[in-house]
Scaffold this motif. Structure first.
Motif, PDB file in Angstrom:
ATOM      1  N   PHE A  68       0.792  -1.234   0.000  1.00  0.00           N
ATOM      2  CA  PHE A  68       0.000   0.000   0.000  1.00  0.00           C
ATOM      3  C   PHE A  68       0.823   1.283   0.000  1.00  0.00           C
ATOM      4  O   PHE A  68       0.341   2.315  -0.441  1.00  0.00           O
ATOM      5  CB  PHE A  68      -0.948   0.000   1.204  1.00  0.00           C
ATOM      6  CG  PHE A  68      -2.273  -0.630   0.924  1.00  0.00           C
ATOM      7  CD1 PHE A  68      -2.372  -1.819   0.213  1.00  0.00           C
ATOM      8  CD2 PHE A  68      -3.436  -0.045   1.372  1.00  0.00           C
ATOM      9  CE1 PHE A  68      -3.588  -2.405  -0.043  1.00  0.00           C
ATOM     10  CE2 PHE A  68      -4.668  -0.624   1.123  1.00  0.00           C
ATOM     11  CZ  PHE A  68      -4.745  -1.804   0.414  1.00  0.00           C
ATOM     12  N   MET A  71       1.001   3.599  -3.133  1.00  0.00           N
ATOM     13  CA  MET A  71      -0.216   4.383  -3.400  1.00  0.00           C
ATOM     14  C   MET A  71      -0.252   5.637  -2.529  1.00  0.00           C
ATOM     15  O   MET A  71      -0.687   6.692  -2.967  1.00  0.00           O
ATOM     16  CB  MET A  71      -1.465   3.531  -3.161  1.00  0.00           C
ATOM     17  CG  MET A  71      -1.619   2.392  -4.145  1.00  0.00           C
ATOM     18  SD  MET A  71      -1.795   2.958  -5.844  1.00  0.00           S
ATOM     19  CE  MET A  71      -3.355   3.785  -5.740  1.00  0.00           C
ATOM     20  N   TYR A  72       0.220   5.518  -1.304  1.00  0.00           N
ATOM     21  CA  TYR A  72       0.306   6.682  -0.425  1.00  0.00           C
ATOM     22  C   TYR A  72       1.331   7.670  -0.975  1.00  0.00           C
ATOM     23  O   TYR A  72       1.078   8.878  -1.038  1.00  0.00           O
ATOM     24  CB  TYR A  72       0.688   6.246   0.993  1.00  0.00           C
ATOM     25  CG  TYR A  72       1.048   7.397   1.891  1.00  0.00           C
ATOM     26  CD1 TYR A  72       0.069   8.243   2.392  1.00  0.00           C
ATOM     27  CD2 TYR A  72       2.369   7.651   2.236  1.00  0.00           C
ATOM     28  CE1 TYR A  72       0.388   9.314   3.210  1.00  0.00           C
ATOM     29  CE2 TYR A  72       2.708   8.713   3.050  1.00  0.00           C
ATOM     30  CZ  TYR A  72       1.713   9.543   3.540  1.00  0.00           C
ATOM     31  OH  TYR A  72       2.047  10.606   4.336  1.00  0.00           O
ATOM     32  N   MET A  77      -3.822   7.500  -1.643  1.00  0.00           N
ATOM     33  CA  MET A  77      -4.516   7.058  -0.432  1.00  0.00           C
ATOM     34  C   MET A  77      -3.869   7.715   0.783  1.00  0.00           C
ATOM     35  O   MET A  77      -2.764   8.244   0.701  1.00  0.00           O
ATOM     36  CB  MET A  77      -4.559   5.533  -0.319  1.00  0.00           C
ATOM     37  CG  MET A  77      -3.298   4.855   0.082  1.00  0.00           C
ATOM     38  SD  MET A  77      -3.447   3.059   0.312  1.00  0.00           S
ATOM     39  CE  MET A  77      -4.437   2.509  -1.031  1.00  0.00           C
ATOM     40  N   ASP A  81      -4.922   4.386   5.787  1.00  0.00           N
ATOM     41  CA  ASP A  81      -5.234   3.205   4.987  1.00  0.00           C
ATOM     42  C   ASP A  81      -4.037   2.262   4.921  1.00  0.00           C
ATOM     43  O   ASP A  81      -4.190   1.043   5.006  1.00  0.00           O
ATOM     44  CB  ASP A  81      -5.658   3.609   3.570  1.00  0.00           C
ATOM     45  CG  ASP A  81      -6.843   4.565   3.577  1.00  0.00           C
ATOM     46  OD1 ASP A  81      -7.753   4.376   4.396  1.00  0.00           O
ATOM     47  OD2 ASP A  81      -6.839   5.511   2.760  1.00  0.00           O
ATOM     48  N   VAL A  82      -2.849   2.827   4.785  1.00  0.00           N
ATOM     49  CA  VAL A  82      -1.625   2.028   4.744  1.00  0.00           C
ATOM     50  C   VAL A  82      -1.430   1.325   6.086  1.00  0.00           C
ATOM     51  O   VAL A  82      -1.144   0.120   6.142  1.00  0.00           O
ATOM     52  CB  VAL A  82      -0.396   2.904   4.405  1.00  0.00           C
ATOM     53  CG1 VAL A  82       0.884   2.085   4.428  1.00  0.00           C
ATOM     54  CG2 VAL A  82      -0.582   3.600   3.063  1.00  0.00           C
ATOM     55  N   MET A  85      -3.919  -1.551   6.525  1.00  0.00           N
ATOM     56  CA  MET A  85      -3.554  -2.764   5.795  1.00  0.00           C
ATOM     57  C   MET A  85      -2.394  -3.473   6.482  1.00  0.00           C
ATOM     58  O   MET A  85      -2.358  -4.702   6.531  1.00  0.00           O
ATOM     59  CB  MET A  85      -3.196  -2.426   4.343  1.00  0.00           C
ATOM     60  CG  MET A  85      -3.103  -3.637   3.439  1.00  0.00           C
ATOM     61  SD  MET A  85      -4.700  -4.435   3.196  1.00  0.00           S
ATOM     62  CE  MET A  85      -4.331  -6.081   3.754  1.00  0.00           C
ATOM     63  N   ALA A 101      -4.102  -7.900   0.597  1.00  0.00           N
ATOM     64  CA  ALA A 101      -3.675  -6.576   0.130  1.00  0.00           C
ATOM     65  C   ALA A 101      -3.991  -6.389  -1.350  1.00  0.00           C
ATOM     66  O   ALA A 101      -4.527  -5.352  -1.752  1.00  0.00           O
ATOM     67  CB  ALA A 101      -2.185  -6.385   0.389  1.00  0.00           C
ATOM     68  N   SER A 104      -7.655  -6.117  -1.870  1.00  0.00           N
ATOM     69  CA  SER A 104      -8.122  -4.817  -1.374  1.00  0.00           C
ATOM     70  C   SER A 104      -7.880  -3.721  -2.403  1.00  0.00           C
ATOM     71  O   SER A 104      -8.702  -2.815  -2.568  1.00  0.00           O
ATOM     72  CB  SER A 104      -7.444  -4.468  -0.048  1.00  0.00           C
ATOM     73  OG  SER A 104      -7.838  -5.367   0.963  1.00  0.00           O
ATOM     74  N   LEU A 105      -6.764  -3.805  -3.115  1.00  0.00           N
ATOM     75  CA  LEU A 105      -6.520  -2.846  -4.194  1.00  0.00           C
ATOM     76  C   LEU A 105      -7.546  -3.017  -5.308  1.00  0.00           C
ATOM     77  O   LEU A 105      -8.061  -2.025  -5.857  1.00  0.00           O
ATOM     78  CB  LEU A 105      -5.101  -3.000  -4.747  1.00  0.00           C
ATOM     79  CG  LEU A 105      -3.964  -2.561  -3.829  1.00  0.00           C
ATOM     80  CD1 LEU A 105      -2.610  -2.878  -4.464  1.00  0.00           C
ATOM     81  CD2 LEU A 105      -4.070  -1.076  -3.502  1.00  0.00           C
ATOM     82  N   TYR A 153     -11.333   4.321   2.096  1.00  0.00           N
ATOM     83  CA  TYR A 153     -10.690   3.127   1.558  1.00  0.00           C
ATOM     84  C   TYR A 153     -10.772   1.935   2.510  1.00  0.00           C
ATOM     85  O   TYR A 153     -10.571   0.798   2.099  1.00  0.00           O
ATOM     86  CB  TYR A 153      -9.222   3.423   1.214  1.00  0.00           C
ATOM     87  CG  TYR A 153      -8.725   2.572   0.078  1.00  0.00           C
ATOM     88  CD1 TYR A 153      -8.883   2.977  -1.234  1.00  0.00           C
ATOM     89  CD2 TYR A 153      -8.138   1.331   0.313  1.00  0.00           C
ATOM     90  CE1 TYR A 153      -8.461   2.186  -2.292  1.00  0.00           C
ATOM     91  CE2 TYR A 153      -7.713   0.531  -0.732  1.00  0.00           C
ATOM     92  CZ  TYR A 153      -7.879   0.960  -2.027  1.00  0.00           C
ATOM     93  OH  TYR A 153      -7.478   0.169  -3.063  1.00  0.00           O
ATOM     94  N   ILE A 157     -10.573  -2.217   1.971  1.00  0.00           N
ATOM     95  CA  ILE A 157      -9.715  -3.123   2.744  1.00  0.00           C
ATOM     96  C   ILE A 157     -10.554  -4.217   3.392  1.00  0.00           C
ATOM     97  O   ILE A 157     -10.190  -5.395   3.347  1.00  0.00           O
ATOM     98  CB  ILE A 157      -8.889  -2.340   3.790  1.00  0.00           C
ATOM     99  CG1 ILE A 157      -7.892  -1.420   3.076  1.00  0.00           C
ATOM    100  CG2 ILE A 157      -8.172  -3.294   4.747  1.00  0.00           C
ATOM    101  CD1 ILE A 157      -7.170  -0.441   3.979  1.00  0.00           C
TER     102      ILE A 157
END
Length: 172
Positions: A68, A71-72, A77, A81-82, A85, A101, A104-105, A153, A157
């Motif tokens: 994740f 993406m952050y 995101m 969210d990170v 996960m 994971a 979830s994406l 998000y 998840i």
């Protein structure tokens, strides 16, 4: 499925449920919830498989984080969210953490497309992505475009984790 595994899944889903409610209401996932989940996940792993379980929990946490964090870094995101996960990963084996994971994406992509469809912005969104592909440059969403707005998000998840655990684990 052992009693310990079932209990761990119930605890994980309870924590994810609390995260979803908080995310929907306040657009935040409390750090205390994440810390509690990390502790419970690692403690459960130690209880069920001792040192091997601890290793699984730590590796699962890093897998959730590593999948994740890009993406952050790209602004796609939020940090909560990170961390969420990563917390999920502590309850799972490394293989299960990777499956959860990745699913979830996928769930996040599906949620995003559903939001675009419900808001009636499919044509606008597809045109912007076509422009990005043809010009090979990034064009930020317009101010009124839903594709540029964050969504909770944690829902993705939870969805990806549920599908991974009960529906469609990836055969990696």
């Amino acid at each position: 499925m052992s009693t310990e595994s079932l209990f761990a899944i119930v605890v994980l889903l309870g924590l994810l449920g609390i995260a979803v409610v908080g995310d929907l209401r306040n657009h935040r996932i409390p750090n205390m919830l994440i810390l509690l989940g990390l502790g419970l996940g690692l403690a459960g792993q130690v209880y069920s498989a001792e040192l091997t379980g601890l290793g699984y929990g730590v590796v699962g946490m890093f897998i959730g984080f590593a999948v994740f964090v890009p993406m952050y870094a790209l602004g796609g995101m939020a940090a909560g969210d990170v961390k969420l996960m990563a917390m999920v990963g502590t309850f799972l084996t490394p293989h299960e953490a990777l499956s959860a994971a990745l699913l979830s994406l996928v769930a996040g992509g599906v949620c995003g497309m559903l939001i675009v469809l419900v808001r009636g912005q499919l044509k606008q969104t597809l045109q912007r992505y076509w422009l990005i592909l043809t010009a090979q440059a990034y064009f930020a969403p317009e101010a009124d475009e839903v594709a540029g707005k964050p969504f909770p998000y944690s829902v993705a998840i939870l969805s990806g984790t549920l599908v991974s655990l009960f529906g469609l684990p990836l055969g990696l």
